[in-house]
Design an enzyme around this catalytic site. Sequence first.
Site, mmCIF file in Angstrom:
data_model
loop_
_atom_site.group_PDB
_atom_site.id
_atom_site.type_symbol
_atom_site.label_atom_id
_atom_site.label_comp_id
_atom_site.label_asym_id
_atom_site.label_seq_id
_atom_site.Cartn_x
_atom_site.Cartn_y
_atom_site.Cartn_z
ATOM 1 N N HIS A 1 -7.118 9.260 8.394
ATOM 2 C CA HIS A 1 -7.647 8.065 9.128
ATOM 3 C C HIS A 1 -8.937 8.037 9.865
ATOM 4 O O HIS A 1 -9.711 9.210 9.240
ATOM 5 C CB HIS A 1 -6.865 7.791 9.449
ATOM 6 C CG HIS A 1 -5.579 7.250 8.328
ATOM 7 N ND1 HIS A 1 -5.504 6.625 7.695
ATOM 8 C CD2 HIS A 1 -4.217 7.143 9.144
ATOM 9 C CE1 HIS A 1 -3.991 6.274 6.575
ATOM 10 N NE2 HIS A 1 -3.083 6.568 7.664
ATOM 11 N N THR B 1 -0.909 11.424 0.200
ATOM 12 C CA THR B 1 -1.982 12.464 -0.521
ATOM 13 C C THR B 1 -1.830 13.906 0.195
ATOM 14 O O THR B 1 -2.666 14.519 -0.867
ATOM 15 C CB THR B 1 -2.903 11.744 -0.987
ATOM 16 O OG1 THR B 1 -2.332 10.336 -2.041
ATOM 17 C CG2 THR B 1 -3.690 11.987 -1.652
ATOM 18 N N ALA B 2 -2.337 13.465 0.762
ATOM 19 C CA ALA B 2 -2.226 14.469 1.464
ATOM 20 C C ALA B 2 -1.901 16.030 1.676
ATOM 21 O O ALA B 2 -1.853 17.468 1.533
ATOM 22 C CB ALA B 2 -1.829 14.699 3.616
ATOM 23 N N LYS C 1 0.727 -0.524 -0.442
ATOM 24 C CA LYS C 1 -0.014 -0.121 -0.010
ATOM 25 C C LYS C 1 0.530 1.440 0.030
ATOM 26 O O LYS C 1 1.818 1.571 0.445
ATOM 27 C CB LYS C 1 -0.917 0.026 1.079
ATOM 28 C CG LYS C 1 -1.570 0.802 1.198
ATOM 29 C CD LYS C 1 -2.927 0.962 0.539
ATOM 30 C CE LYS C 1 -3.760 2.612 0.687
ATOM 31 N NZ LYS C 1 -4.380 1.782 1.695
ATOM 32 N N ILE C 2 0.533 1.900 -0.409
ATOM 33 C CA ILE C 2 1.082 3.048 -0.834
ATOM 34 C C ILE C 2 0.400 4.590 -0.622
ATOM 35 O O ILE C 2 -0.920 4.638 -1.240
ATOM 36 C CB ILE C 2 2.379 3.488 -2.258
ATOM 37 C CG1 ILE C 2 1.444 3.869 -3.035
ATOM 38 C CG2 ILE C 2 3.584 2.363 -1.450
ATOM 39 C CD1 ILE C 2 2.528 4.376 -4.080
ATOM 40 N N SER C 3 0.574 5.852 -0.936
ATOM 41 C CA SER C 3 -0.014 7.366 -1.077
ATOM 42 C C SER C 3 -0.156 6.824 -2.644
ATOM 43 O O SER C 3 1.151 7.008 -3.022
ATOM 44 C CB SER C 3 0.682 7.937 -0.075
ATOM 45 O OG SER C 3 0.311 8.432 1.226
#
EC number: 4.1.99.29
Length: 293
Positions: free
Chosen positions: A165, A126-127, A72-74
């Site tokens: 989150h 991504t934020a 999993k990654i951004s």
Amino acid sequence: MIAANAQQTGSEAKTSPIDLSLGFSPCPNDTFIFHALVHGLVPAPGVAFSERLEDVETLNRLVLAGALEVSKISYHLLGHVLDDYLLLRSGGALGRGCGPLLVSREPLDQARLKGRPIALPGEYTTAALLLRLFDPSLDNLVYLPFEKIMPAVADGSVAAGVIIHESRFTYQGLGLTKLVDLGQWWEESTGHPIPLGGIVAKRSLGPEVLLTLEAALAQSVRHAFANPGLARGYIRAHSQEMSDAVCDAHISLYVNDFSVNLGAEGEAAVRVLLERAAQAGIIKPTTGSLFIS
């Protein structure tokens, strides 16, 4: 390291599964998605996994270093690793009404934020990308682990912070105020759902393994939807400080049909995010394939 050992028995050759390093976060949406896969409840022919649970920015940096075969990654990081990794169409977080929030202790307009420290949950999240796209003039950026951002905003260490989150569900309890819903801004300015995080795998694994991974992930998500109670213990083991209600809200927000398969709408959203990041000079322009053909 991928290891495959073949043993000859009569005229048959039996090959042991290749063991892949698999990274995902301990957040409820990820443990919900990956539960069936890592517990052998869905088929993944010829593949076994050694999972590693880390926060998303740690996973981003591990993938940037090439240290994980599947992770999993951004989506922000995707633009930095496409030479070595492909994006799988299943297992990720993409949707509407689920984007990061910019919060502070008191109402502040953009002009009053300029030059003041703003906390972000990691350089490659991504934020962080969304805030930079939203207002490039907000350039006094402080990178903190996501769980330390709300306390830093609350005690005045930073003027504002971008939260992700489960913080979406708890920030008001700390007396914080939402300034901008960056996901809403993205949706209104592009018309696309917001791509938050996806699953990548090394191109060097080859099409057969990559397609197996993609199919197995989709089945793992479907299995979780069909048997939501089975993953409860696994989810709670990795999110002990969250209530059941917050865990359930977290899963409902971040796991959806796009987690089974991005589809044309999801793929378009990812491409637009990368295009906008490249136009802003944050990543290099994307060339070549994003997905398994």
